[in-house]
Design an enzyme around this catalytic site. Sequence first.
Site, mmCIF file in Angstrom:
data_model
loop_
_atom_site.group_PDB
_atom_site.id
_atom_site.type_symbol
_atom_site.label_atom_id
_atom_site.label_comp_id
_atom_site.label_asym_id
_atom_site.label_seq_id
_atom_site.Cartn_x
_atom_site.Cartn_y
_atom_site.Cartn_z
ATOM 1 N N GLN A 106 0.830 -1.208 0.000
ATOM 2 C CA GLN A 106 0.000 0.000 0.000
ATOM 3 C C GLN A 106 0.866 1.260 0.000
ATOM 4 O OE1 GLN A 106 -2.167 -1.179 3.616
ATOM 5 N NE2 GLN A 106 -4.056 -1.096 2.407
ATOM 6 N N HIS A 107 2.101 1.138 -0.528
ATOM 7 C CA HIS A 107 2.986 2.306 -0.534
ATOM 8 C C HIS A 107 2.415 3.429 -1.390
ATOM 9 C CE1 HIS A 107 4.055 0.449 -4.340
ATOM 10 N NE2 HIS A 107 4.803 1.483 -4.665
ATOM 11 N N LYS A 146 5.208 -4.455 -11.274
ATOM 12 C CA LYS A 146 4.885 -3.929 -12.612
ATOM 13 C C LYS A 146 4.583 -2.429 -12.538
ATOM 14 C CE LYS A 146 1.767 -7.132 -13.656
ATOM 15 N NZ LYS A 146 0.729 -7.874 -14.433
ATOM 16 N N LYS A 193 -4.442 -8.350 -5.829
ATOM 17 C CA LYS A 193 -5.033 -9.341 -6.737
ATOM 18 C C LYS A 193 -6.157 -10.054 -6.005
ATOM 19 C CE LYS A 193 -4.295 -10.797 -11.009
ATOM 20 N NZ LYS A 193 -3.906 -9.928 -12.137
#
Length: 333
Positions: free
Chosen positions: A66-67, A96, A108
């Site tokens: 969650q950066h 990515k 995901k």
Amino acid sequence: MSNLDIKPTFLENVDMMLNDAISYTKIDKEISKIIKTCRSVIQLKFPVKIKNKIEIFYGWRAVHSQHRLPVKGGLRYSTNVSQEEIEALASLMTFKCAVMDIPFGGAKGGLLIDPKKYDEESLEKITKKFARELIRRGYLSPARDVPAPDVGTSPREMGWILDAYKSLRPDDINHVACVTGKSIDHGGIKGRLEATGNGVCEALKEFFRHPEEVKKVNLKPNLEDQTIIIQGFGNVGLNSAKALHANGGKIIGIAEKEGGIFSEKGIDILELENYLKENNSVMGFPGTKQINPSSELLIYKCDILIPAALENAITLQNVDKIQAKLICEAANG
């Protein structure tokens, strides 16, 4: 037992690739521990009444980092879904986005289901129930966690999720942004459906703009001179094939779950697309040879191999048999 007899899991493969990448950097060991850790994962078990019968469904949503917010990552429907797979895919989403400097964290999700076994009405009920479970637990919102289509899902499912979010959060003026990959009617973007496949073609076109790189792999100088085999003929595989075909590429093989087709003379992709719509399969397409199992096509002689289906297509067991001079990765791992 030799190393070739041991098949690593998808998550283990991702960890190995990450460790290898870290070894080439000066990242602090303590920081690398943080980078490698999936921050949170939720498993959901929820009931849905289908045809007067209660069925229990299993789903997951993993947040790797969650950066940057919101976190971003697809939602897949498959009988192969597991927590390990979802965690691995979430981590790949982080990397990515970071490599391309896209301001999202990685996530995901997945539902353990065979979507082909359910009619549209039942799938809508299942999808909306799954979405509501995620929303109530803070794993789906425009500001924090935004899903997208993946294997087994499409703009249709994203529209259902949007409807579920709007019904639970009617005061959120940004509700349309709770998912991407939705239809134009639901506020989606033109070209989104074809974007990944077109991106594969653009990546290859860029590769052939660099003669020194082309010489390294002993290929002819132009894209239209290449023979191509594609594994997978879903959204990514189909649109990759269409774009490459339109640019003169010669598609000689298509590998699908039920089998593969091959033709040295090349396959007319537009005719194959129409055949697929009519027959719900590529098998039996006129002028092609059927290949079973379809995994055999991965080791057929060709210039370019494009894995565009599920992960772990290339393994220790088959990597040394691959004859393609260039591999263009279009799958997640």
